[in-house]
Design an enzyme around this catalytic site. Structure first.
Site, short mmCIF file in Angstrom:
data_model
loop_
_atom_site.label_atom_id
_atom_site.label_comp_id
_atom_site.label_asym_id
_atom_site.label_seq_id
_atom_site.Cartn_x
_atom_site.Cartn_y
_atom_site.Cartn_z
N ASP A 105 0.83 -1.21 0.00
CA ASP A 105 0.00 0.00 0.00
C ASP A 105 0.87 1.26 0.00
OD1 ASP A 105 -2.18 -1.64 0.25
OD2 ASP A 105 -2.30 -1.41 2.43
N TYR A 106 0.25 2.35 -0.39
CA TYR A 106 0.92 3.66 -0.40
C TYR A 106 1.58 3.95 0.96
CZ TYR A 106 1.19 8.77 -1.11
OH TYR A 106 1.61 10.06 -1.23
#
Ligand code: URA
Length: 238
Positions: A105-106
């Site tokens: 994920d970011y």
């Protein structure tokens, strides 16, 4: 080179993993000798002119395998529609067209592999291989043995998906949070966060520390290195 399936040819060209190559073919983005081909199994060889999105591709010879310690606030895709920084911005000086093996994920940090070897990527990402991934997370809420047992028994996420047996181990207890080590064998979207949320312990931050026996070690955040031959072999053998 013997004839091979179109899907594999594109993966060998370092354009995409096998799965993604199949998608490209089915979406009508691939031509063989100037004819649109939508069958992933279509046989092609060295003498065939294979074009993806109108551009000729060749089976790439030199294979590259990289481990990156991804910092938060980078997307693990090759391009981002919102112009955010991508993990490729961190890997300079590599000529080959590499791409991330799976996603973080970011706002997740840690071990991310990049390669131009579609076979390797396919092997590591394929759900049937159930490769263990290790994370260290800081979580809020209250943990007890019941909740830890739930991790082993499987947790329902995404309404109806039961996770396969996972492990949660407390590394440290802080005033209002815990630092825990989590081991899972699947790669559903935001899986660790969803599992922790499901037991009432939302994740504050998350870092992947290992894939199989490959550990992030002392590699500083934002830095990368090539994998050794032994490391690549070890991952292939998983
Ligand atoms: N699980 C998550 O929730 N996020 C990741 O980035 C990886 C695993």
């Amino acid at each position: 080179m013997q004839k091979t399936r179109l899907q594999k040819f594109i993966a060998m060209a370092g354009i995409a993993s096998r799965r993604k190559a199949e998608e490209l073919i089915r979406q009508g983005k691939v031509e063989v000798n100037n004819v649109l081909v939508k069958e992933p199994w279509y046989p092609v060889g060295e003498d065939d002119c294979v074009k993806v999105n109108g551009k000729r591709v060749f089976p790439e010879k030199k294979k590259v395998y990289i481990m990156l310690n991804k910092p938060e606030k980078y997307v693990s895709t090759v391009r981002d529609q919102f112009s955010r920084k991508t993990v490729l911005d961190l890997v300079s000086g590599v000529k080959e067209r590499i791409y991330p093996v799976g996603r973080l994920d970011y706002n997740t940090a840690g071990l991310l592999l990049l390669t131009n070897d579609g076979e390797f990527a396919n092997k590591l990402m394929h759900p049937s291989n159930e490769i263990e991934k290790t994370y260290v997370a800081e979580i809020e809420g209250f943990l007890d043995s019941e909740k830890i047992k739930k991790f082993e028994e499987g947790i329902i996420i995404d309404n109806n998906f039961k996770t396969s047996p996972a492990k949660l181990r407390i590394l440290k207890r802080k005033a209002r949070t815990y630092i825990v080590e989590i081991k899972i064998h699947e790669g559903k979207n935001r899986q660790v966060k969803k599992m922790c949320e499901a037991i009432g312990c939302p994740v504050i931050n998350l870092k992947r520390t290992a894939i199989g026996n490959l550990n992030i070690g002392e590699l500083p955040e934002g830095q990368w290195r090539h994998l050794t031959r032994e490391e690549v072999q070890m991952l292939m053998d998983l």
